[in-house]
Design a protein around this motif. Sequence first.
Motif, PDB file in Angstrom:
ATOM      1  N   LEU A 185      19.690  12.887  25.991  1.00  0.00           N
ATOM      2  CA  LEU A 185      19.865  13.877  24.935  1.00  0.00           C
ATOM      3  C   LEU A 185      21.265  13.807  24.340  1.00  0.00           C
ATOM      4  CD1 LEU A 185      18.119  16.960  26.604  1.00  0.00           C
ATOM      5  CD2 LEU A 185      17.137  15.252  25.082  1.00  0.00           C
ATOM      6  N   GLU A 186      22.128  12.947  24.892  1.00  0.00           N
ATOM      7  CA  GLU A 186      23.496  12.834  24.416  1.00  0.00           C
ATOM      8  C   GLU A 186      23.636  11.599  23.540  1.00  0.00           C
ATOM      9  OE1 GLU A 186      26.449  13.304  27.427  1.00  0.00           O
ATOM     10  OE2 GLU A 186      25.157  14.522  28.696  1.00  0.00           O
ATOM     11  N   PRO A 187      24.088  11.757  22.275  1.00  0.00           N
ATOM     12  CA  PRO A 187      24.157  10.616  21.352  1.00  0.00           C
ATOM     13  C   PRO A 187      25.056   9.492  21.843  1.00  0.00           C
ATOM     14  CG  PRO A 187      25.270  12.567  20.449  1.00  0.00           C
ATOM     15  CD  PRO A 187      24.510  13.011  21.650  1.00  0.00           C
ATOM     16  N   GLU A 188      26.129   9.823  22.570  1.00  0.00           N
ATOM     17  CA  GLU A 188      27.028   8.775  23.047  1.00  0.00           C
ATOM     18  C   GLU A 188      26.311   7.818  23.988  1.00  0.00           C
ATOM     19  OE1 GLU A 188      27.586  11.972  23.261  1.00  0.00           O
ATOM     20  OE2 GLU A 188      29.251  12.375  21.870  1.00  0.00           O
ATOM     21  N   LEU A 189      25.425   8.354  24.824  1.00  0.00           N
ATOM     22  CA  LEU A 189      24.693   7.502  25.757  1.00  0.00           C
ATOM     23  C   LEU A 189      23.639   6.687  25.020  1.00  0.00           C
ATOM     24  CD1 LEU A 189      24.222   6.632  28.647  1.00  0.00           C
ATOM     25  CD2 LEU A 189      22.635   8.531  28.913  1.00  0.00           C
ATOM     26  N   LEU A 190      22.959   7.305  24.074  1.00  0.00           N
ATOM     27  CA  LEU A 190      21.940   6.577  23.318  1.00  0.00           C
ATOM     28  C   LEU A 190      22.527   5.365  22.605  1.00  0.00           C
ATOM     29  CD1 LEU A 190      19.491   9.083  21.576  1.00  0.00           C
ATOM     30  CD2 LEU A 190      19.008   7.361  23.307  1.00  0.00           C
ATOM     31  N   GLU A 191      23.740   5.517  22.105  1.00  0.00           N
ATOM     32  CA  GLU A 191      24.388   4.414  21.395  1.00  0.00           C
ATOM     33  C   GLU A 191      24.669   3.237  22.320  1.00  0.00           C
ATOM     34  OE1 GLU A 191      27.815   6.182  19.690  1.00  0.00           O
ATOM     35  OE2 GLU A 191      26.714   7.258  18.120  1.00  0.00           O
ATOM     36  N   ALA A 192      24.749   3.489  23.629  1.00  0.00           N
ATOM     37  CA  ALA A 192      25.060   2.419  24.581  1.00  0.00           C
ATOM     38  C   ALA A 192      23.818   1.744  25.138  1.00  0.00           C
ATOM     39  CB  ALA A 192      25.879   2.992  25.742  1.00  0.00           C
ATOM     40  N   VAL A 193      22.654   2.349  24.929  1.00  0.00           N
ATOM     41  CA  VAL A 193      21.420   1.819  25.498  1.00  0.00           C
ATOM     42  C   VAL A 193      20.878   0.693  24.635  1.00  0.00           C
ATOM     43  CG1 VAL A 193      19.028   2.407  26.062  1.00  0.00           C
ATOM     44  CG2 VAL A 193      20.846   4.005  26.596  1.00  0.00           C
ATOM     45  N   PHE A 206       7.651  10.103  15.236  1.00  0.00           N
ATOM     46  CA  PHE A 206       8.245  11.418  15.463  1.00  0.00           C
ATOM     47  C   PHE A 206       7.264  12.545  15.153  1.00  0.00           C
ATOM     48  CE2 PHE A 206      12.234   9.140  15.739  1.00  0.00           C
ATOM     49  CZ  PHE A 206      12.913   9.887  16.697  1.00  0.00           C
ATOM     50  N   GLY A 207       6.087  12.186  14.655  1.00  0.00           N
ATOM     51  CA  GLY A 207       5.022  13.166  14.500  1.00  0.00           C
ATOM     52  C   GLY A 207       4.154  13.268  15.731  1.00  0.00           C
ATOM     53  N   THR A 208       4.370  12.410  16.710  1.00  0.00           N
ATOM     54  CA  THR A 208       3.606  12.452  17.957  1.00  0.00           C
ATOM     55  C   THR A 208       4.328  13.324  18.973  1.00  0.00           C
ATOM     56  OG1 THR A 208       4.700  10.509  18.951  1.00  0.00           O
ATOM     57  CG2 THR A 208       2.778  10.108  17.540  1.00  0.00           C
ATOM     58  N   THR A 235      22.078  17.038  17.101  1.00  0.00           N
ATOM     59  CA  THR A 235      23.159  16.054  17.214  1.00  0.00           C
ATOM     60  C   THR A 235      22.654  14.717  17.727  1.00  0.00           C
ATOM     61  OG1 THR A 235      23.667  16.921  19.413  1.00  0.00           O
ATOM     62  CG2 THR A 235      24.960  17.763  17.560  1.00  0.00           C
ATOM     63  N   THR A 236      21.544  14.735  18.472  1.00  0.00           N
ATOM     64  CA  THR A 236      20.989  13.515  19.049  1.00  0.00           C
ATOM     65  C   THR A 236      19.852  12.946  18.204  1.00  0.00           C
ATOM     66  OG1 THR A 236      21.506  14.367  21.246  1.00  0.00           O
ATOM     67  CG2 THR A 236      19.982  12.520  21.149  1.00  0.00           C
ATOM     68  N   ARG A 237      19.171  13.788  17.441  1.00  0.00           N
ATOM     69  CA  ARG A 237      17.971  13.353  16.721  1.00  0.00           C
ATOM     70  C   ARG A 237      18.264  12.200  15.765  1.00  0.00           C
ATOM     71  NH1 ARG A 237      13.063  15.451  16.444  1.00  0.00           N
ATOM     72  NH2 ARG A 237      13.777  17.254  17.640  1.00  0.00           N
ATOM     73  N   ALA A 238      19.381  12.263  15.045  1.00  0.00           N
ATOM     74  CA  ALA A 238      19.707  11.192  14.099  1.00  0.00           C
ATOM     75  C   ALA A 238      19.919   9.871  14.831  1.00  0.00           C
ATOM     76  CB  ALA A 238      20.952  11.564  13.291  1.00  0.00           C
ATOM     77  N   THR A 239      20.617   9.915  15.974  1.00  0.00           N
ATOM     78  CA  THR A 239      20.832   8.701  16.766  1.00  0.00           C
ATOM     79  C   THR A 239      19.508   8.186  17.313  1.00  0.00           C
ATOM     80  OG1 THR A 239      23.007   9.539  17.408  1.00  0.00           O
ATOM     81  CG2 THR A 239      22.121   7.694  18.682  1.00  0.00           C
ATOM     82  N   LEU A 267      10.304   9.736  22.609  1.00  0.00           N
ATOM     83  CA  LEU A 267       9.194  10.486  22.019  1.00  0.00           C
ATOM     84  C   LEU A 267       8.743  11.597  22.967  1.00  0.00           C
ATOM     85  CD1 LEU A 267       7.072   7.632  20.421  1.00  0.00           C
ATOM     86  CD2 LEU A 267       8.766   9.116  19.335  1.00  0.00           C
ATOM     87  N   GLY A 268       8.812  11.338  24.275  1.00  0.00           N
ATOM     88  CA  GLY A 268       8.476  12.373  25.240  1.00  0.00           C
ATOM     89  C   GLY A 268       9.463  13.538  25.200  1.00  0.00           C
ATOM     90  N   LEU A 269      10.705  13.243  24.765  1.00  0.00           N
ATOM     91  CA  LEU A 269      11.733  14.283  24.662  1.00  0.00           C
ATOM     92  C   LEU A 269      11.812  14.867  23.253  1.00  0.00           C
ATOM     93  CD1 LEU A 269      14.590  12.392  26.558  1.00  0.00           C
ATOM     94  CD2 LEU A 269      13.255  14.303  27.436  1.00  0.00           C
ATOM     95  N   ASN A 270      10.907  14.446  22.390  1.00  0.00           N
ATOM     96  CA  ASN A 270      10.989  14.774  20.962  1.00  0.00           C
ATOM     97  C   ASN A 270      11.208  16.254  20.706  1.00  0.00           C
ATOM     98  OD1 ASN A 270      10.880  14.593  18.204  1.00  0.00           O
ATOM     99  ND2 ASN A 270       8.694  14.180  18.091  1.00  0.00           N
ATOM    100  N   SER A 271      10.477  17.094  21.407  1.00  0.00           N
ATOM    101  CA  SER A 271      10.533  18.532  21.126  1.00  0.00           C
ATOM    102  C   SER A 271      11.830  19.181  21.590  1.00  0.00           C
ATOM    103  CB  SER A 271       9.341  19.244  21.785  1.00  0.00           C
ATOM    104  OG  SER A 271       9.398  19.103  23.193  1.00  0.00           O
ATOM    105  N   VAL A 272      12.580  18.511  22.459  1.00  0.00           N
ATOM    106  CA  VAL A 272      13.814  19.123  22.975  1.00  0.00           C
ATOM    107  C   VAL A 272      15.072  18.380  22.522  1.00  0.00           C
ATOM    108  CG1 VAL A 272      12.654  20.067  25.000  1.00  0.00           C
ATOM    109  CG2 VAL A 272      13.670  17.783  25.141  1.00  0.00           C
ATOM    110  N   LEU A 273      14.915  17.377  21.656  1.00  0.00           N
ATOM    111  CA  LEU A 273      16.090  16.658  21.178  1.00  0.00           C
ATOM    112  C   LEU A 273      16.958  17.582  20.326  1.00  0.00           C
ATOM    113  CD1 LEU A 273      14.668  13.174  20.056  1.00  0.00           C
ATOM    114  CD2 LEU A 273      16.188  13.616  21.986  1.00  0.00           C
ATOM    115  N   PRO A 274      18.243  17.724  20.655  1.00  0.00           N
ATOM    116  CA  PRO A 274      19.120  18.533  19.795  1.00  0.00           C
ATOM    117  C   PRO A 274      19.394  17.795  18.489  1.00  0.00           C
ATOM    118  CG  PRO A 274      20.377  17.483  21.554  1.00  0.00           C
ATOM    119  CD  PRO A 274      18.933  17.190  21.838  1.00  0.00           C
TER     120      PRO A 274
END
Length: 389
Positions: free
Chosen positions: A99-107, A268-270, A127-131, A118-125
């Motif tokens: 859920l943290e954009p800094e970590l997503l950028e490293a993956v 993101f519609g799923t 700040t993280t959704r754009a990443t 997609l499993g976390l779609n409903s709880v993505l903040p």
Amino acid sequence: MSVDEERGRRWRLVLGAAAEGEAGGLGDADDLAMDQALGSLYNGGDAEEAGGKRTGGLGGSAPRVARWLGDIRRYFPASVVEVLQRDAVDRLELTQLLLEPELLEAVQPDVHLVGTLLGLNSVLPETTRATARVVVRQVVREIEERIAAHTRAAVTGALNRAARTTRPKPRDIDWDKTIRKNLAHYLPEQRTVVPERLIGYRRTAQAVRRDVVLAIDQSGSMAASVVYASVFGAVLASMRALRTSLVVFDTEVADLTDRLADPVDVLFGTQLGGGTDINQALAYCQSLITRPVGTLFVLISDLYEGGIRAEMLRRVNAMRESGVQVLVLLALSDDGAPAYDHDNAAALAALGVPAFACTPDAFPDLLAVAIDRGDVHAWAAAREQGGRR
């Protein structure tokens, strides 16, 4: 380095410090870094704890995880990185850190990471959704590059074969195929071919020549299949000769056809997870079918039905008897044979509806066979015998 030394080095990296006595130590700096990266994931960062056996523990620090992700991308090939990332998420329960954009950028983005997001779609903040969209779009682009050209070529070829006729109008004659088919009727003295059969294509008043309905089970176990099917749906929707509908379902049904211009919007519609009501999804899909003989219906599901099983089978049979070409894919992914409901698969097979897993690379050819109303059973059997399913 000798063969025995290389073998000992590899076993030492696999087994950790417990194997140092038999396999020897690691002197190379890169080998030590690789061992530390593996130890961080499988041994809690301490090569000696738990008797030297690889267990688990990476800590909950996002910066530390980000550094570790950078290390594994430096020292291991992409295929190994995907496995290590998947283990880190699944075994060490690091989904919260995604859920943290800094970590997503490293993956390193891959299909399984997209499934997790997609499993976390409903709880993505926010700040993280754009990443997350950037990560998903990168994977979607890679899949499109892999499958789009093959899909369009295979489907176009099948549509052309379906439109072929031996009584074409003069403007619709395929002269190349006609000449090749009639070479036996070449007259040397006149230096010409007298065609016994003309080959050409029927011109259709409507641009749309086939309807395709994709129904995708979005239960958690189907994550990779949802990703691939969404991209395939977008590719098929871009072909004017097809009218493509895409429906996703769990215990509810969502028609995402209006989002097919962008597979990222589809994804993101799923909402991965939850139960499964295949019967309810089939009821909705039946309402989309207006010309059964010209329709290909593809159900992508592991067939674990939470709805009314007898009604599900009745609806599938009704589709088939009305002329719809029905396919059931237990998975559309590279992950091999999935877990699925064997009783329901056997019941579908008894109705004459094949149910099997398919890889994304093989799916365009399967589509072509189905659109051409070929023998899908024979195609699947040939793939299985060849070990290429």
